[in-house]
Scaffold this motif. Structure first.
Motif, PDB file in Angstrom:
ATOM      1  N   GLU A   1     -62.461  23.555  48.422  1.00  0.00           N
ATOM      2  CA  GLU A   1     -62.140  22.960  47.384  1.00  0.00           C
ATOM      3  C   GLU A   1     -63.351  22.911  46.407  1.00  0.00           C
ATOM      4  OE1 GLU A   1     -63.097  18.164  48.434  1.00  0.00           O
ATOM      5  OE2 GLU A   1     -61.651  19.244  49.631  1.00  0.00           O
ATOM      6  N   ARG A   2     -63.054  22.975  45.116  1.00  0.00           N
ATOM      7  CA  ARG A   2     -64.175  22.919  43.989  1.00  0.00           C
ATOM      8  C   ARG A   2     -64.535  21.295  43.643  1.00  0.00           C
ATOM      9  NH1 ARG A   2     -63.650  23.273  38.087  1.00  0.00           N
ATOM     10  NH2 ARG A   2     -61.309  23.457  38.456  1.00  0.00           N
ATOM     11  N   VAL A   3     -65.778  21.212  43.587  1.00  0.00           N
ATOM     12  CA  VAL A   3     -66.131  19.926  43.458  1.00  0.00           C
ATOM     13  C   VAL A   3     -66.504  19.595  41.726  1.00  0.00           C
ATOM     14  CG1 VAL A   3     -67.856  17.911  44.020  1.00  0.00           C
ATOM     15  CG2 VAL A   3     -67.101  19.761  45.733  1.00  0.00           C
ATOM     16  N   ILE A   4     -65.320  18.701  41.268  1.00  0.00           N
ATOM     17  CA  ILE A   4     -65.669  18.691  39.761  1.00  0.00           C
ATOM     18  C   ILE A   4     -66.960  17.824  39.507  1.00  0.00           C
ATOM     19  CG2 ILE A   4     -64.623  17.679  37.759  1.00  0.00           C
ATOM     20  CD1 ILE A   4     -63.130  20.261  38.993  1.00  0.00           C
ATOM     21  N   GLY A   5     -67.722  18.345  38.422  1.00  0.00           N
ATOM     22  CA  GLY A   5     -68.757  17.895  38.075  1.00  0.00           C
ATOM     23  C   GLY A   5     -70.125  18.028  39.022  1.00  0.00           C
ATOM     24  N   ALA A   6     -70.149  18.742  39.885  1.00  0.00           N
ATOM     25  CA  ALA A   6     -71.277  18.850  40.682  1.00  0.00           C
ATOM     26  C   ALA A   6     -72.058  19.835  40.186  1.00  0.00           C
ATOM     27  CB  ALA A   6     -70.954  19.542  42.240  1.00  0.00           C
ATOM     28  N   GLY A   7     -71.686  20.766  39.114  1.00  0.00           N
ATOM     29  CA  GLY A   7     -72.418  21.626  38.487  1.00  0.00           C
ATOM     30  C   GLY A   7     -72.353  21.673  37.096  1.00  0.00           C
ATOM     31  N   GLY A   8     -72.430  20.694  36.440  1.00  0.00           N
ATOM     32  CA  GLY A   8     -72.275  20.669  34.817  1.00  0.00           C
ATOM     33  C   GLY A   8     -70.956  20.162  34.666  1.00  0.00           C
ATOM     34  N   PHE A   9     -70.586  20.153  33.576  1.00  0.00           N
ATOM     35  CA  PHE A   9     -69.304  19.586  33.048  1.00  0.00           C
ATOM     36  C   PHE A   9     -67.969  20.538  33.405  1.00  0.00           C
ATOM     37  CE2 PHE A   9     -65.693  19.507  30.046  1.00  0.00           C
ATOM     38  CZ  PHE A   9     -65.294  18.167  29.960  1.00  0.00           C
ATOM     39  N   LEU A  10     -67.249  20.239  34.314  1.00  0.00           N
ATOM     40  CA  LEU A  10     -66.164  20.669  35.143  1.00  0.00           C
ATOM     41  C   LEU A  10     -66.691  21.706  35.909  1.00  0.00           C
ATOM     42  CD1 LEU A  10     -63.468  20.649  32.003  1.00  0.00           C
ATOM     43  CD2 LEU A  10     -63.733  18.870  33.736  1.00  0.00           C
ATOM     44  N   GLY A  11     -67.840  21.854  36.116  1.00  0.00           N
ATOM     45  CA  GLY A  11     -68.247  22.736  37.066  1.00  0.00           C
ATOM     46  C   GLY A  11     -68.219  22.488  38.433  1.00  0.00           C
ATOM     47  N   GLY A  12     -69.034  23.059  39.379  1.00  0.00           N
ATOM     48  CA  GLY A  12     -69.179  22.588  40.718  1.00  0.00           C
ATOM     49  C   GLY A  12     -69.123  23.779  41.739  1.00  0.00           C
ATOM     50  N   GLY A  13     -69.583  23.602  42.711  1.00  0.00           N
ATOM     51  CA  GLY A  13     -69.359  24.704  44.040  1.00  0.00           C
ATOM     52  C   GLY A  13     -68.444  24.372  44.697  1.00  0.00           C
ATOM     53  N   ARG A  14     -68.194  24.982  45.691  1.00  0.00           N
ATOM     54  CA  ARG A  14     -67.092  24.726  46.841  1.00  0.00           C
ATOM     55  C   ARG A  14     -67.548  24.150  48.004  1.00  0.00           C
ATOM     56  NH1 ARG A  14     -62.358  26.842  44.486  1.00  0.00           N
ATOM     57  NH2 ARG A  14     -61.477  26.076  46.251  1.00  0.00           N
ATOM     58  N   LYS A  15     -66.621  23.506  48.698  1.00  0.00           N
ATOM     59  CA  LYS A  15     -67.101  22.793  50.047  1.00  0.00           C
ATOM     60  C   LYS A  15     -65.939  22.985  50.825  1.00  0.00           C
ATOM     61  CE  LYS A  15     -66.209  17.904  49.213  1.00  0.00           C
ATOM     62  NZ  LYS A  15     -66.666  16.564  49.454  1.00  0.00           N
ATOM     63  N   LYS A  16     -65.939  22.782  52.076  1.00  0.00           N
ATOM     64  CA  LYS A  16     -64.920  22.860  53.212  1.00  0.00           C
ATOM     65  C   LYS A  16     -64.102  21.546  52.943  1.00  0.00           C
ATOM     66  CE  LYS A  16     -63.973  23.032  58.016  1.00  0.00           C
ATOM     67  NZ  LYS A  16     -64.733  23.067  59.474  1.00  0.00           N
ATOM     68  N   THR A  17     -62.635  21.501  52.985  1.00  0.00           N
ATOM     69  CA  THR A  17     -61.848  20.499  52.919  1.00  0.00           C
ATOM     70  C   THR A  17     -61.753  20.164  54.375  1.00  0.00           C
ATOM     71  OG1 THR A  17     -60.676  21.791  51.215  1.00  0.00           O
ATOM     72  CG2 THR A  17     -59.444  19.883  52.272  1.00  0.00           C
ATOM     73  N   LEU A  18     -61.762  18.647  54.395  1.00  0.00           N
ATOM     74  CA  LEU A  18     -61.732  17.825  55.565  1.00  0.00           C
ATOM     75  C   LEU A  18     -60.386  17.456  55.816  1.00  0.00           C
ATOM     76  CD1 LEU A  18     -65.216  15.804  55.075  1.00  0.00           C
ATOM     77  CD2 LEU A  18     -64.749  17.898  56.373  1.00  0.00           C
ATOM     78  N   MET A  19     -60.067  17.473  56.995  1.00  0.00           N
ATOM     79  CA  MET A  19     -58.844  16.912  57.455  1.00  0.00           C
ATOM     80  C   MET A  19     -58.537  15.310  57.032  1.00  0.00           C
ATOM     81  SD  MET A  19     -55.958  17.631  59.035  1.00  0.00           S
ATOM     82  CE  MET A  19     -54.426  16.775  59.582  1.00  0.00           C
ATOM     83  N   PHE A  20     -57.411  15.138  56.442  1.00  0.00           N
ATOM     84  CA  PHE A  20     -57.266  13.831  55.739  1.00  0.00           C
ATOM     85  C   PHE A  20     -58.306  13.502  54.705  1.00  0.00           C
ATOM     86  CE2 PHE A  20     -55.065  13.219  60.364  1.00  0.00           C
ATOM     87  CZ  PHE A  20     -53.943  13.015  59.962  1.00  0.00           C
ATOM     88  N   ASN A  21     -58.687  14.618  54.269  1.00  0.00           N
ATOM     89  CA  ASN A  21     -59.900  14.198  53.408  1.00  0.00           C
ATOM     90  C   ASN A  21     -61.129  13.486  53.712  1.00  0.00           C
ATOM     91  OD1 ASN A  21     -60.585  14.836  50.540  1.00  0.00           O
ATOM     92  ND2 ASN A  21     -59.877  13.032  49.730  1.00  0.00           N
ATOM     93  N   GLY A  22     -61.240  13.457  55.097  1.00  0.00           N
ATOM     94  CA  GLY A  22     -62.650  12.930  55.555  1.00  0.00           C
ATOM     95  C   GLY A  22     -62.135  11.439  56.121  1.00  0.00           C
ATOM     96  N   TYR A  23     -60.818  11.140  56.025  1.00  0.00           N
ATOM     97  CA  TYR A  23     -60.551   9.738  56.553  1.00  0.00           C
ATOM     98  C   TYR A  23     -59.822   9.567  57.773  1.00  0.00           C
ATOM     99  CZ  TYR A  23     -62.153   8.285  51.775  1.00  0.00           C
ATOM    100  OH  TYR A  23     -62.777   8.033  50.802  1.00  0.00           O
ATOM    101  N   GLY A  24     -59.883  10.762  58.575  1.00  0.00           N
ATOM    102  CA  GLY A  24     -59.204  10.931  59.774  1.00  0.00           C
ATOM    103  C   GLY A  24     -59.471   9.739  60.883  1.00  0.00           C
ATOM    104  N   GLU A  25     -60.881   9.323  60.856  1.00  0.00           N
ATOM    105  CA  GLU A  25     -61.193   8.278  61.613  1.00  0.00           C
ATOM    106  C   GLU A  25     -60.107   6.987  61.348  1.00  0.00           C
ATOM    107  OE1 GLU A  25     -64.867   5.703  63.343  1.00  0.00           O
ATOM    108  OE2 GLU A  25     -65.153   6.960  61.694  1.00  0.00           O
ATOM    109  N   GLN A  26     -60.020   6.997  60.357  1.00  0.00           N
ATOM    110  CA  GLN A  26     -59.121   5.582  59.897  1.00  0.00           C
ATOM    111  C   GLN A  26     -57.489   5.683  59.870  1.00  0.00           C
ATOM    112  OE1 GLN A  26     -61.616   6.762  57.546  1.00  0.00           O
ATOM    113  NE2 GLN A  26     -63.065   5.352  59.070  1.00  0.00           N
ATOM    114  N   VAL A  27     -56.911   7.106  59.920  1.00  0.00           N
ATOM    115  CA  VAL A  27     -55.555   7.164  59.441  1.00  0.00           C
ATOM    116  C   VAL A  27     -54.950   8.083  60.434  1.00  0.00           C
ATOM    117  CG1 VAL A  27     -55.989   6.534  56.934  1.00  0.00           C
ATOM    118  CG2 VAL A  27     -55.680   8.918  57.762  1.00  0.00           C
ATOM    119  N   ALA A  28     -55.453   8.847  61.345  1.00  0.00           N
ATOM    120  CA  ALA A  28     -54.990   9.865  61.999  1.00  0.00           C
ATOM    121  C   ALA A  28     -53.856   9.110  62.922  1.00  0.00           C
ATOM    122  CB  ALA A  28     -55.972  10.518  62.873  1.00  0.00           C
TER     123      ALA A  28
END
Length: 314
Positions: A275-302
């Motif tokens: 996914e592209r991280v909005i705001g991480a590299g200036g206005f509407l910029g940003g690098g990419r990072k790996k998408t996490l299962m359940f957006n990283g909330y798997g411990e709570q909702v799986a």
């Protein structure tokens, strides 16, 4: 489901509230004509919210990005349309009804509802199906708090949501994405709706919710793709059967009812693995990072989906 601890960031990962709010001061340095046109805030008021139990470890997305880069098709198809075209939208007066399979149906005035509910600050990761993400400091209250007051009946299995229809104030409803149909509708399973992560947001960055972000009340379900976050809600119904949802009706092959973030299931037209991280590299910029299962909330909702095929039920 067994109780699991909710992740908390270390102290050095938490952006101080004063820094969050100081971003509005930075915005004031932008040309005033542009700021007033793109960020309608005439009715903004400070919300007295207590720190909530759920906090993402990442830094918040700058306020300017959160309020300038939006999907809100009732105002237009472009990401900048909601901010540019929502100034005349009237978020007050406003009522929200809770009805259907409940023992105590009720119509709430939005300000009475805010006064009656425990408003919390929560910093949530938010993931859009178009493969971009933000980290947003929402102010709101658990949806479960509202539903509990309505006393769901034993026959209730789902929660259906309906947004406002005001073509005079929402230009997208006068000729935007007509195939969506209006009103915008969404739905959750009752156990999803009652999960403590599920929020009805009435503000962000400590102030009342801006028009372009779904004023005066919207749904936030952080482990699901953003299109589940229905905005400007007017009606909540508890029902027995799975309710229709706008994007699922439009194209079920691309937008499943559950809409859980699953990087192993690609959108038919692009990958969801990163996914592209909005705001991480200036206005509407940003690098990419790996998408996490359940957006990283798997411990709570799986545990909500333990018996489901998450490739089919996407």
């Amino acid at each position: 489901m067994a109780h699991t601890p909710y992740p908390r960031p270390s102290p050095d990962e938490i952006t101080p509230r004063s820094v969050w709010l100081s971003r509005r001061t930075l915005l004031a340095g932008v040309t005033m004509g542009v700021a007033s046109r793109l960020v309608p805030r005439a009715r903004a008021e400070t919300l007295h919210a207590r720190p909530g139990p759920f906090q993402a470890a990442e830094k918040p997305t700058p306020l300017s990005d959160v309020t300038h880069y939006n999907n809100f098709y009732e105002f237009g198809l472009d990401k900048g349309d909601p901010a540019a075209l929502s100034a005349s939208f009237a978020a007050r007066p406003w009522t929200l009804s809770v009805e259907g399979l409940v023992a105590r149906p009720r119509v709430w005035d939005i300000d009475q509802l805010i006064a009656a509910m425990p408003i919390e600050e929560r910093l949530y990761r938010m993931r859009c199906v178009e493969a971009w993400s933000m980290v947003i400091p929402w102010d709101g209250f658990p949806l479960s708090s509202l539903l509990a007051q309505a006393e769901p009946l034993g026959s209730a299995r789902y929660v259906a949501f309906e947004s406002v229809v005001r073509p005079a104030q929402m230009p997208g409803q006068r000729g935007g994405l007509d195939s969506l149909g209006w009103p915008y509708v969404e739905g959750l399973r009752l156990d999803e709706a009652m999960h403590p992560l599920t929020l009805l947001a009435v503000g962000l960055y400590g102030e009342t919710l801006p028009n372009q972000n779904g004023a005066p009340v919207r749904l936030v379900v952080p482990w699901k793709y953003g299109f589940k976050g229905i905005k400007s809600i007017t009606r909540i119904r508890l029902v027995e059967k799975q309710p229709p949802t706008t994007w699922n009706q439009m194209n079920a092959d691309e937008y499943g009812f559950f809409a859980n973030v699953n990087p192993e299931v690609d959108h038919p037209r692009w990958s969801q693995a990163s996914e592209r991280v909005i705001g991480a590299g200036g206005f509407l910029g940003g690098g990419r990072k790996k998408t996490l299962m359940f957006n990283g909330y798997g411990e709570q909702v799986a545990g909500l989906y333990g018996t489901m095929d998450l490739r089919r039920n996407y």
